[in-house]
Design a protein around this motif. Structure first.
Motif, PDB file in Angstrom:
ATOM      1  N   SER A   1       0.824  -1.212   0.000  1.00 35.93           N
ATOM      2  CA  SER A   1       0.000   0.000   0.000  1.00 35.93           C
ATOM      3  C   SER A   1       0.857   1.261   0.000  1.00 35.93           C
ATOM      4  O   SER A   1       0.383   2.336  -0.372  1.00 35.93           O
ATOM      5  CB  SER A   1      -0.937   0.002   1.212  1.00 35.93           C
ATOM      6  OG  SER A   1      -0.199   0.005   2.415  1.00 35.93           O
ATOM      7  N   SER A   2       2.101   1.152   0.391  1.00 33.63           N
ATOM      8  CA  SER A   2       2.992   2.304   0.399  1.00 33.63           C
ATOM      9  C   SER A   2       3.679   2.524  -0.948  1.00 33.63           C
ATOM     10  O   SER A   2       4.344   3.537  -1.145  1.00 33.63           O
ATOM     11  CB  SER A   2       4.056   2.129   1.486  1.00 33.63           C
ATOM     12  OG  SER A   2       4.794   0.944   1.247  1.00 33.63           O
ATOM     13  N   SER A   3       3.527   1.589  -1.872  1.00 35.65           N
ATOM     14  CA  SER A   3       4.180   1.696  -3.175  1.00 35.65           C
ATOM     15  C   SER A   3       3.602   2.860  -3.982  1.00 35.65           C
ATOM     16  O   SER A   3       2.427   3.192  -3.879  1.00 35.65           O
ATOM     17  CB  SER A   3       3.999   0.402  -3.965  1.00 35.65           C
ATOM     18  OG  SER A   3       4.622  -0.663  -3.316  1.00 35.65           O
ATOM     19  N   LEU A   4       4.466   3.447  -4.784  1.00 37.09           N
ATOM     20  CA  LEU A   4       4.045   4.559  -5.631  1.00 37.09           C
ATOM     21  C   LEU A   4       3.224   4.065  -6.815  1.00 37.09           C
ATOM     22  O   LEU A   4       3.505   3.006  -7.372  1.00 37.09           O
ATOM     23  CB  LEU A   4       5.276   5.288  -6.178  1.00 37.09           C
ATOM     24  CG  LEU A   4       6.163   5.981  -5.156  1.00 37.09           C
ATOM     25  CD1 LEU A   4       7.455   6.421  -5.813  1.00 37.09           C
ATOM     26  CD2 LEU A   4       5.454   7.156  -4.538  1.00 37.09           C
ATOM     27  N   THR A   5       2.226   4.845  -7.199  1.00 35.65           N
ATOM     28  CA  THR A   5       1.505   4.550  -8.429  1.00 35.65           C
ATOM     29  C   THR A   5       2.361   5.029  -9.602  1.00 35.65           C
ATOM     30  O   THR A   5       3.320   5.785  -9.417  1.00 35.65           O
ATOM     31  CB  THR A   5       0.144   5.267  -8.472  1.00 35.65           C
ATOM     32  OG1 THR A   5       0.386   6.680  -8.518  1.00 35.65           O
ATOM     33  CG2 THR A   5      -0.714   4.918  -7.267  1.00 35.65           C
TER      34      THR A   5
ATOM     35  N   ASN B   1      16.559  -0.169  -9.033  1.00 41.43           N
ATOM     36  CA  ASN B   1      16.338   1.124  -9.665  1.00 41.43           C
ATOM     37  C   ASN B   1      15.803   2.109  -8.617  1.00 41.43           C
ATOM     38  O   ASN B   1      15.450   1.722  -7.504  1.00 41.43           O
ATOM     39  CB  ASN B   1      15.410   1.004 -10.888  1.00 41.43           C
ATOM     40  CG  ASN B   1      14.018   0.532 -10.520  1.00 41.43           C
ATOM     41  OD1 ASN B   1      13.423   0.967  -9.550  1.00 41.43           O
ATOM     42  ND2 ASN B   1      13.472  -0.367 -11.332  1.00 41.43           N
ATOM     43  N   ASN B   2      15.761   3.376  -8.965  1.00 37.13           N
ATOM     44  CA  ASN B   2      15.353   4.415  -8.010  1.00 37.13           C
ATOM     45  C   ASN B   2      13.938   4.197  -7.480  1.00 37.13           C
ATOM     46  O   ASN B   2      13.654   4.476  -6.318  1.00 37.13           O
ATOM     47  CB  ASN B   2      15.459   5.797  -8.643  1.00 37.13           C
ATOM     48  CG  ASN B   2      16.895   6.263  -8.764  1.00 37.13           C
ATOM     49  OD1 ASN B   2      17.780   5.752  -8.082  1.00 37.13           O
ATOM     50  ND2 ASN B   2      17.132   7.216  -9.636  1.00 37.13           N
ATOM     51  N   ARG B   3      13.062   3.701  -8.323  1.00 38.95           N
ATOM     52  CA  ARG B   3      11.682   3.487  -7.878  1.00 38.95           C
ATOM     53  C   ARG B   3      11.614   2.402  -6.808  1.00 38.95           C
ATOM     54  O   ARG B   3      10.896   2.538  -5.819  1.00 38.95           O
ATOM     55  CB  ARG B   3      10.791   3.125  -9.062  1.00 38.95           C
ATOM     56  CG  ARG B   3       9.336   3.004  -8.672  1.00 38.95           C
ATOM     57  CD  ARG B   3       8.452   2.804  -9.872  1.00 38.95           C
ATOM     58  NE  ARG B   3       7.043   2.783  -9.481  1.00 38.95           N
ATOM     59  CZ  ARG B   3       6.053   2.786 -10.325  1.00 38.95           C
ATOM     60  NH1 ARG B   3       6.291   2.837 -11.623  1.00 38.95           N
ATOM     61  NH2 ARG B   3       4.812   2.761  -9.894  1.00 38.95           N
ATOM     62  N   GLU B   4      12.358   1.329  -6.988  1.00 38.60           N
ATOM     63  CA  GLU B   4      12.373   0.255  -5.998  1.00 38.60           C
ATOM     64  C   GLU B   4      12.964   0.732  -4.670  1.00 38.60           C
ATOM     65  O   GLU B   4      12.469   0.386  -3.594  1.00 38.60           O
ATOM     66  CB  GLU B   4      13.157  -0.943  -6.527  1.00 38.60           C
ATOM     67  CG  GLU B   4      12.475  -1.643  -7.685  1.00 38.60           C
ATOM     68  CD  GLU B   4      13.361  -2.650  -8.381  1.00 38.60           C
ATOM     69  OE1 GLU B   4      12.828  -3.681  -8.811  1.00 38.60           O
ATOM     70  OE2 GLU B   4      14.585  -2.418  -8.492  1.00 38.60           O
ATOM     71  N   ILE B   5      14.005   1.538  -4.756  1.00 39.89           N
ATOM     72  CA  ILE B   5      14.613   2.081  -3.540  1.00 39.89           C
ATOM     73  C   ILE B   5      13.634   2.990  -2.816  1.00 39.89           C
ATOM     74  O   ILE B   5      13.441   2.886  -1.605  1.00 39.89           O
ATOM     75  CB  ILE B   5      15.923   2.813  -3.870  1.00 39.89           C
ATOM     76  CG1 ILE B   5      16.970   1.808  -4.339  1.00 39.89           C
ATOM     77  CG2 ILE B   5      16.418   3.612  -2.666  1.00 39.89           C
ATOM     78  CD1 ILE B   5      18.221   2.421  -4.909  1.00 39.89           C
TER      79      ILE B   5
END
Length: 76
Positions: A4-8, A31-35
């Motif tokens: 639920s905290s993951s970015l859309t 990658n930056n998104r995963e970090i």
């Protein structure tokens, strides 16, 4: 990532524009998104870094390294 905290995708497009471009070095494991998703997961859930779910646990060292580099850069 299914947390639920993951970015859309829409949120990521906006945030990605604010991040510095990576220098051309060897490819990173994350990658930056995963970090950023790992950081947001930790902040939302208030858990210790070492208690992150297995899928995020190896981000621990990557995030610590990024924090150390930012600290050195900001406090010469």
């Amino acid at each position: 990532m299914p947390y639920s905290s993951s970015l859309t995708d829409k949120e990521w497009v906006l945030i990605e524009l604010l991040l510095p471009k990576k220098k051309k070095t060897c490819p990173t494991k994350w990658n930056n998104r995963e970090i950023l998703d790992g950081i947001l997961y930790q902040l939302k859930n208030g858990c210790n870094w070492c208690d992150l779910p297995c899928i995020l646990a190896s981000l621990f060292n990557s995030v610590l390294g990024l924090q150390a580099m930012a600290s050195i850069r900001d406090n010469p």
